[in-house]
Each structure stands twice: as C-alpha cells, then as structure tokens.
Design an enzyme around this catalytic site. Structure first.
Site: not given
Length: 463
Positions: A337, A372
């Site tokens: 990210n 996640e």
C-alpha cells in the site's frame, strides 16, 4: 382491529352505511366528507386503504387518485372507487385512473369485505417488503400506479384449450403483456411441469364451479405460484363464489363475459404490482447478500463467517470428526500500500483471495475477516491434512507473482498461517469460536515471528 380504512364520500348516509358494515368486520373507520378532507386525513392518520366515492363535489375519483399517488408516503396506498352505476365504461375509466379496484352500487357485503381483505393482505405484504428492503417512504421507490409499462407474462388456464384460446383472442388487442394458454384440468400440475407466469388467469368451468375455491387454494399453495398473481374467471356473476375465490387465493375475480378492456386493465394492475414486488424482493436479496459478502474480494465477511464456523464446530462435535481452523495473513502488506498505492493493494488482495478460494474444497469456508486477514475452515481435516493444505496455500501465494496494472514487474507476496484443530472431546466439551480464533491467531503471530511465509500450529489445540 383488522385494519384502518378511510371512507371518502360527500353523502353522509353513504359514509354511515359503509362505516356500519366495516365496523362490524372490526375495521377502524376514518370518515372524510370530501376529497380534500380525505387527502388531509390520509396524510395525517396513515390508513391502510381508501374507499372513495367516484363522484364528490370537490373532485372526482381520478383527481383523488392523482393527488394520492403524487404524495410519496401515500403512493402505494390501495384506492377502491365506488361507482354510482354498473357500467363497463365507468369501471374502465376508474381502472385507467389508477384505482386498485372499482365496485358498483349496490355493494354486496360479502363481496365488498372479500375484496377489501385481499387488497389489505397484498398491501401489508408490499409494505413489509418495502420496510425490509429499506425503501419505505423513499421518493421514487414507491409502487407506481400508472405509466409502468414493463411487459409481463400472463398464462390463461382452462380445462378446455379452446376456451383459453378464445379468451386470449379477446384480450390480445387490449393487453400489452405476453399471453400464453394451456388446457388442463390440473393447474397445479401445469405449474409442476414448468409453467411460469406473473399472472395466472384461471377459468372456472360452470360444471366445476363448486371445486373453484379448493383448486384456487391448491394453486396458491403451489411453490411456483407463491409470488404470482391469480385472477379467477367465473362463468357468471355469483357473489358467494366470487368471495370464496378471493378468500382462498385469487387476487381478483371477473366474469367471462366482462368487457375485454376491463379484464386487460385488471390484468395490467396485477402484473404491475407483481413486478414491483419482484423488484423489492430482488433488492432485499441483494441487500442480504451484501450484508454477508466482502465487496472487495467477493468472499464472505466476518458477519457471515463466525456463525458459519460455529455451525461447523457443532457438526464436528456431533460427528466426532476433526475440523481445521486457519487464520492467514498477508506478509508485509503495508509495504504494498505504501509503495504502490491502495489501488494496487486492493488488486493484490483480490488476487490472493481468489487464489486461496480456488484451491479449497467446495464445502470449505473462506472469509475475509480483517484488512488482509482470512479465515479458512476445513471440515473433516486432521492435523497432517491441515499441515499439507496450509503449506500448499503458502507455496501457491509465494509463487503467484501478481501482475498489477501499470507496473512492469509482478508483485511478490507471501502469506503466514496459524492453524488449530477443533476435535471431539470425550467429556463433551465444545470449543467456542472465540477460543478457536484465539488459538489460530496466536499461532499466526508465531509464524510472523519465525520469519513469515510459514505455517504454525497452535501450541494447544481446542479439544
């Protein structure tokens, strides 16, 4: 009370007579002396149905219906117009104006009450759908009374195919919906053979009129007619039979000799309302699905997964077969990210979710339960089998090399997995979902501490 009905009539004796009939049937009656009064009382007191004279001093029935339909909170409120004379032209005009039904004086008590019961049942069902689908009182989502022109399917069923074809021929010039016919003595059997329609028009034979209510109840109870509308066609005007048909499943009742324009308008009302209810049911199903599906990955979410896992634990305890519970977490996902952006991170999550899901069995559970983090549950899976599966999933992710749009090199990602087992206990102790997830989480932390991209079993499995 059976429901709240607003009576709109500028003749006091008419209001009093109707109120007496409805009060005996345990309805709460709201009187209105003119159209404007009816609109004001409807907005203030929210009746379940309006029963109005088609002719009042300040407005006629069509004007009243337009005023009612223009208000979002009242747009799907059933409106029944009472006509001063029994003419086809007057009934057709009322139905074209958007009336849910049009009845003529003198009004037979049994028929009146049967029609009101049917309309109220449907209105309450639609109202419940709107509430559950989250569209109650929402402008633009109310059931349109006019102008809704979606093409529906209408099936005419008669014991004699020629009678069905004759009615179809009469209706076709006036009905904009798909018309099919079937000749059968067994309407329920026709449904079982695959016949589907938005509206079933069931012609009751003169020689079998006494069987009409029973056949109507059977047809209404048939699984494939559960949401369809049913219109019964009687051989002649019989109030007792018509009321019985309405009370045993028919949504409307007409006579075979009725003007085909009126029958077509009544069918159009049934099609419109049925398709509107279908849209509400579809929205409700979509909302229910969305409530248990993770929108990013398409996997089930935590809300679905935890009750499902609880049922899987219960089954494992009952059958004395092991259940493997895994928590998998992407390694160093924050770097993806931070360096590539959240869009790339979302892409990687979707690809990993798909890879994990594609390599599990049909009866296994996989869900995204965190950013996640994924929950995987494998029924009838012992320690050795769970180790092999977890190791295989780690290798598949490590070797995947996920292509990200706009990037030349594939993203290399790995996953760490913590595993625990829920097994039958000789003493009958049942491990909880929280216990299993806690053990799998601690094993996952150990995998992270050991360098990631590895599998660790809980130090003490739930047994």
């Amino acid at each position: 009370m059976s429901g709240r009905i607003l009576i709109a009539d500028d003749v006091a004796t008419n209001r009093i007579a109707l109120k007496a009939k409805l009060s005996v049937a345990h309805y709460d009656v709201l009187p209105a002396a003119c159209g404007a009064d009816a609109i004001a009382r409807a907005e203030a007191e929210h009746p379940d149905l309006i029963l109005a004279s088609a002719r009042m001093a300040d407005m006629d029935g069509a004007d009243l219906i337009r005023a009612i339909r223009s208000r979002p909170a009242l747009a799907d409120l059933p409106v029944v117009l009472i006509l001063p004379g029994d003419t086809a032209a007057a009934r057709i005009a009322a139905l074209r104006a958007g009336a849910d039904d049009a009845i003529t004086k003198p009004v037979g008590d049994r028929m009146l009450l049967a029609r009101l019961r049917g309309l109220l049942r449907r209105h309450r069902g639609t109202r419940e759908l709107r509430i559950n689908a989250g569209t109650s009182g929402t402008p633009g989502l109310a059931e349109a009374a006019t102008g809704f022109d979606s093409r529906g399917r209408v099936a005419v069923i008669a014991a004699d195919q020629d009678r069905a074809l004759c009615l179809r021929t009469r209706l076709k010039p006036h009905c904009g919906h798909e018309l099919t016919t079937i000749g059968t003595h067994d309407p329920v059997g026709a449904l079982a053979s695959g016949l589907r329609a938005d509206v079933f028009v069931v012609m009751i034979g003169a020689d079998k009129a006494g069987d009409g209510p029973r056949r109507m109840a059977e047809l209404r109870a048939a699984p494939h007619a559960g949401h369809s509308r049913i219109v019964a066609v009687m051989p002649r005007e019989t109030e007792t039979l018509a009321a019985a048909l309405l009370d045993t499943g028919a949504d409307d009742v007409v006579t075979a000799g009725l003007d085909p324009r009126e029958i077509s308008l009544r069918l159009g009302t049934q099609v419109r309302q049925k398709l509107s209810a279908d849209r509400l049911r579809d929205r409700l199903r979509d909302d229910l699905r969305a409530s248990v599906i993770d929108p990013l990955t398409g996997l089930h979410n935590r809300r679905y997964a935890l009750p499902c896992l609880d049922r899987m634990v219960e089954a494992a305890m009952r059958t004395h077969r092991p259940l493997a519970v895994m928590v998998a977490d992407l390694d160093y996902f924050k770097r993806v990210n931070d360096t590539l952006g959240h869009a790339a991170g979302d892409h990687v999550l979707r690809k990993v979710a798909g890879l994990l899901g594609e390599n599990l069995r049909e009866h296994d559970l996989i869900a995204r339960i965190g950013g996640e983090e994924f929950l995987i549950a494998l029924p009838e899976t012992n320690r050795a089998q769970a180790r092999r599966m977890a190791g295989r999933l780690c290798r598949l992710v490590r070797r995947s090399g996920i292509e990200v749009p706009g990037r030349n090199e594939p993203v290399q990602i790995t996953v760490s997995i913590g595993v625990t087992l829920a097994r039958s206990d000789p003493e009958g102790t049942r491990p909880s979902v929280d216990m299993l997830l806690g053990q799998a989480d601690r094993a996952l932390y150990a995998s992270k501490a050991d360098g990631r991209n590895t599998v660790t079993f809980a130090a003490r499995t739930a047994a």
